[in-house]
Design an enzyme around this catalytic site. Structure first.
Site, PDB file in Angstrom:
ATOM      1  CG  ASP A  54      -2.237   0.707   0.998  1.00  0.00           C
ATOM      2  OD1 ASP A  54      -2.340   1.463   0.023  1.00  0.00           O
ATOM      3  OD2 ASP A  54      -3.154   0.520   1.813  1.00  0.00           O
ATOM      4  CG  ASP A 105      -9.244   2.841  -0.782  1.00  0.00           C
ATOM      5  OD1 ASP A 105      -8.759   1.741  -1.132  1.00  0.00           O
ATOM      6  OD2 ASP A 105      -8.602   3.682  -0.118  1.00  0.00           O
TER       7      ASP A 105
END
Ligand SMILES: *[C@@H]1O[C@H](CO)[C@@H](O)[C@H](O)[C@H]1NC(C)=O
Ligand SMILES: *[C@@H]1O[C@H](CO)[C@@H](O)[C@H](O)[C@H]1NC(C)=O
Ligand SMILES: *[C@@H]1O[C@H](CO)[C@@H](O)[C@H](O)[C@H]1NC(C)=O
Ligand SMILES: *[C@@H]1O[C@H](CO)[C@@H](O)[C@H](O)[C@H]1NC(C)=O
Ligand SMILES: *[C@@H]1O[C@H](CO)[C@@H](O)[C@H](O)[C@H]1NC(C)=O
Ligand SMILES: *[C@@H]1O[C@H](CO)[C@@H](O)[C@H](O)[C@H]1NC(C)=O
Ligand SMILES: *[C@@H]1O[C@H](CO)[C@@H](O)[C@H](O)[C@H]1NC(C)=O
Ligand SMILES: *[C@@H]1O[C@H](CO)[C@@H](O)[C@H](O)[C@H]1NC(C)=O
Ligand SMILES: *[C@@H]1O[C@H](CO)[C@@H](O)[C@H](O)[C@H]1NC(C)=O
Ligand SMILES: *[C@@H]1O[C@H](CO)[C@@H](O)[C@H](O)[C@H]1NC(C)=O
Ligand SMILES: *[C@@H]1O[C@H](CO)[C@@H](O)[C@H](O)[C@H]1NC(C)=O
Ligand SMILES: *[C@@H]1O[C@H](CO)[C@@H](O)[C@H](O)[C@H]1NC(C)=O
Length: 738
Positions: free
Chosen positions: A495, A557
């Site tokens: 990430d 997301d």
């Protein structure tokens, strides 16, 4: 097989023959030939400059350039089409190369010196790039020299005939005795003729990535850029130029994509004569690259694709080029395990036993890969929330008293439902980042990106490590090696949750990205069996640079399945669905509050190479639980065609209430059609769903009507799906060639 060569040997020979003819040179005229595309340029005998002749459909001859009235202020090089425009010498347009010399002047005069044509494609040192065997790709390297300032430019053009694609990059060598500064270095530059064109780009933000935006290429500059240090959610390093009449299936489309993860700039500059200069490369605001005497700068690669079959043809060229000649991990062409991510279920609030329990619940659904998200590390600064711990990559002893090894063994000890395989284990990391609340930051405050005494601005309470520094590269390498060696970890979610703000100098961004590539090249080479997934607050780094190393990336997301259609079909403009990570999450959706059925959510996520869940299985409703077995079976069935098949956008979510997309298997025998209805309508009826890419003569049975029709019928008459009068409906229709 009859005597002589087998089919594959014949195909290889045909490819080789094609490859050998793919690039020719005749008296300084260069012709790059693909199956449905030509790229022509020549050396101007007077100036030694390279002039653009043609980039488009097949053309076998060099035709005279456009007649332009000579006079007034615009003359000389401003009135011609150039391949590698430099600064000065009468060209008033934006340059592809802009160098500041030791005495402060910025004029360059690159002139043809020599060239070399070769089969195959040399790799780019330290940078991701397309690759291929001699039969797949041919390369011409043209050497230009500026003998006023002693700088060499070697322009590299590689043509992949099967994909109507040209990959370009250049190297700059300082042959002089003084340092030079590269202020601007565009990987792709060419001048198109006076054509009426529109630019399509992928614009967005966090949780709202990859919206198609279209605007006319007007006089002046039409363009966009990222100054975020990364490719970014805001603009993707991709654009298409299309004629106003181009559609998904017809008309001309030129696609341009930078194989790069840092700041970039993209521009189409239309000058008074109408010529359109196309530029794509590093963002000049993050350039000012110093090149010492004897040193060489290598630009990132840009890929340009031409399609005469609309945007769909352009996208399939990118998809297949990237699947076969960019993404190098072994998993690229393999089906991916169905995963469950712990984040939605547990957040930061977990320990070894609650994780093993969650893994057990996942396994009972048929999950194949259990991913432990954020929160597992930190001793002095335990990562129990996002205010601390990043950088301290040691398992939190309060959560894992015996480290990761025994815990991962417990996860691996589960046997996947209806299978003999063991449950795989995956781990979340964010190795490029650090919290000021960490041991690492207290020991090495100088390791973060910063500008002298200026405030180090925080985003999500974190700072960015300066990956340009060799000692930081070694830290990240040794950390990830240590973690991967400590337990049976089969997947890493890498990430990256903030942009770059302050830097020591503008050139640090490029040095950082080279450091990142060095690290992940090492890791993917050392651990080829680990499945790597990129993520940057969703799709903040969904780019071809990372796709070279990592076969998949988290698309957004935003897991609202309706919004996801826009995001995923937008992403598919340049990148293959097989490279997308997409999950079913709980309802109502955490961002949009929409409540969409699990069938629809699953259909949307199944359109991606990596399918999974981001929810707590114990919180599924009875209705949802009942749907899981058939969703699992369907996901397994559809994954091979998503990974290896061809993708067609049939109808776009922002243009119709009934968006749809289709995959066709690589043997053309099977098609999977995903169709959606966004809102219930009383009137009008849904339009017929017309399919693409089928053999018009062949007959295909379909699973909705339970009858066979010809490919021509599917393409022209289409099928009418039996939609219920309800919001957010979806169907997966299978077609089998008879
Ligand atoms: C090279 O291209 C020019 C146009 O740029 C053309 O006039 C000339 O005939 C070409 N020469 C050859 C050998 O193809
Ligand atoms: C190289 O530079 C000299 C002046 O230093 C100039 O006379 C000559 O024409 C240049 N050659 C080319 C190909 O530009
Ligand atoms: C510039 O340097 C390169 C690399 O050393 C060398 O190959 C090339 O011949 C040099 N060019 C000139 C004109 O000196
Ligand atoms: C782990 O967490 C669960 C759920 O919060 C709790 O019941 C259990 O006591 C914890 N176990 C340990 C060893 O801390
Ligand atoms: C974050 O976690 C740490 C360690 O558990 C705790 O001390 C701190 O109060 C938490 N901060 C917030 C804002 O919740
Ligand atoms: C693995 O699971 C089985 C039950 O399925 C259990 O009997 C066994 O002890 C476990 N092994 C380990 C090493 O945890
Ligand atoms: C450090 O952690 C504390 C406790 O969670 C938090 O209040 C503080 O804001 C954090 N400091 C920074 C710089 O993030
Ligand atoms: C990866 O990096 C480590 C640490 O610097 C080094 O020891 C190892 O040789 C590198 N491996 C590869 C394949 O580059
Ligand atoms: C979502 O909608 C379904 C079907 O209408 C309903 O059964 C379920 O309770 C709803 N869930 C939530 C969380 O609103
Ligand atoms: C597992 O197998 C059983 C028995 O064949 C079947 O009923 C069930 O649907 C399967 N579950 C999954 C998730 O495939
Ligand atoms: C075609 O797809 C199948 C799986 O559906 C795969 O096994 C095979 O390798 C693929 N062939 C090519 C050439 O991609
Ligand atoms: C599909 O059609 C075949 C042949 O007409 C028939 O035997 C079969 O029952 C049908 N299946 C369904 C599910 O309607």
């Amino acid at each position: 097989m009859k005597a002589g060569l087998g089919v594959s040997a014949l195909a290889a020979l045909a490819g080789l023959a094609l490859g050998q003819n793919a690039i020719t040179e005749n008296s300084g005229n260069f012709t790059l030939t693909a199956d449905g595309m030509s790229y022509l340029f020549h050396v101007d005998q007077a100036s030694g400059d390279l002039f653009s002749d043609h980039f488009g459909g097949p053309s076998t001859d060099f035709t005279p350039p456009a007649q332009i009235y000579q006079g007034g202020w615009s003359d000389g090089l401003t009135n011609v089409r150039r391949e590698f425009p430099d600064v000065g010498r009468s060209d008033f347009r934006l340059p592809a190369i802009h160098i500041q010399h030791a005495d402060g002047n910025t004029v360059s005069a690159f002139a043809y010196q020599s060239h070399e044509i070769l089969q195959g494609k040399p790799s780019l040192p330290g940078l991701p790039a397309t690759y291929g065997e001699d039969a797949d790709v041919s390369t011409v390297q043209v050497t230009l020299y500026d003998n006023y300032s002693d700088v060499t430019a070697v322009l590299s053009y590689s043509v992949f005939p099967k994909y109507n694609a040209v990959a370009r990059s250049f190297q700059l060598h300082n042959n002089g005795s003084d340092e030079i500064v590269i202020e601007r270095a565009y990987s792709f530059s060419a001048d198109l003729p006076n054509l009426d064109l529109e630019m399509i780009e992928l614009q967005g933000d966090w949780a709202a990535e990859m919206n198609r935006v279209k605007r006319k290429v007007q006089y002046g500059e039409t363009g966009f850029r990222s100054t975020e240090g990364y490719s970014s959610h805001i603009h993707n390093p991709f654009f298409a130029l299309v004629s106003p009449t181009t559609t998904e299936t017809t008309g001309e489309a030129w696609g341009f994509n930078l194989v790069y993860t840092g700041s970039f700039a993209a521009t189409a500059e239309r000058f008074s004569h109408g010529f359109i200069r196309v530029l794509l490369g590093l963002n000049p605001l993050h350039s000012s690259l110093h090149l010492a005497p004897g040193d060489t700068f290598t630009s990132p690669e840009a890929v340009a694709v031409y399609s005469s079959e609309g945007l769909g043809g352009m996208s399939r060229s990118f998809h297949n080029l990237y699947k076969n000649h960019l993404s190098r991990g072994v998993q690229t062409k393999q089906t991916r395990p169905i995963l469950l991510n712990s984040w939605e279920g547990l957040g930061f609030d977990y320990n070894e036993s609650s994780l093993v329990t969650l893994a057990g619940e996942a396994e009972a659904l048929g999950i194949e890969l259990f991913v432990n998200d954020d929160g597992w590390f930190g001793t002095e600064y335990p990562r129990d929330n996002d205010t601390m711990g990043l950088g301290d990559w040691t398992p939190n002893p309060a959560k894992f008293p015996d480290g990761l090894g025994p815990y991962v063994n417990d996860v691996n000890n589960y046997t996947v439902l209806n299978s003999t395989s063991k449950l795989q284990f995956g781990l979340w990391m964010e190795p490029e980042m650090v919290n000021p609340n960490s041991t690492l930051y207290h020991e090495h405050p100088d390791w973060v990106l910063h500008s002298g005494q200026h405030v180090r601005t925080l985003t999500r309470n974190q700072l960015v490590l300066n990956l340009a520094l060799p000692e930081v590269q070694e830290f990240v390498l040794s950390t990830v090696h240590r973690i991967l060696d400590s337990a049976n970890i089969q997947y890493i979610k890498w990430d990256n949750n903030r942009g770059i703000h302050e830097m020591p100098s503008p050139a640090t961004d490029h040095a950082y990205i080279l450091g990142l590539y060095r690290i992940i090249d090492n890791l993917t080479t050392t651990y080829p069996d680990v499945l790597w997934e990129g993520c940057a607050s969703g799709g903040g780094r969904f780019d071809a640079g990372l796709l070279h190393y990592w076969p998949q990336s988290w698309a957004s997301d935003d897991t609202d399945a309706s919004n996801r259609l826009t995001i995923q079909l937008g992403t598919s403009l340049a990148y293959p669905p097989s490279a997308m990570g997409c999950h079913v999450s709980a309802v109502p959706n955490g961002i949009t509050n929409r409540n969409i059925s699990i069938t629809y959510r699953a259909h949307v996520a199944e359109m991606c190479g990596s399918f999974g869940f981001e929810l707590n299985p114990s919180e599924l409703s009875a209705e949802e639980s009942a749907a899981i077995p058939s969703i699992m079976a369907e996901a397994h069935k559809v994954n091979p065609i998503v990974i290896t098949g061809d993708f067609y956008r049939l109808a776009l979510p922002d243009e119709t209430n009934w968006p749809a997309a289709q995959f066709i298997s690589n043997d053309t025998n099977t098609a999977a059609v995903f169709a959606f209805q966004q809102k219930a309508t009383v009137k009008p009826a849904a339009p017929p769903l017309r399919l693409q890419g089928l053999d018009p003569q062949a007959r295909y049975w379909n699973s909705v009507d339970n009858v066979t029709y010809s490919g021509a019928t599917y393409a022209n008459a289409g099928i009418n799906l039996p939609w219920a009068t309800a919001d957010y409906q979806s169907m997966l229709v299978w077609l089998y060639k008879q």
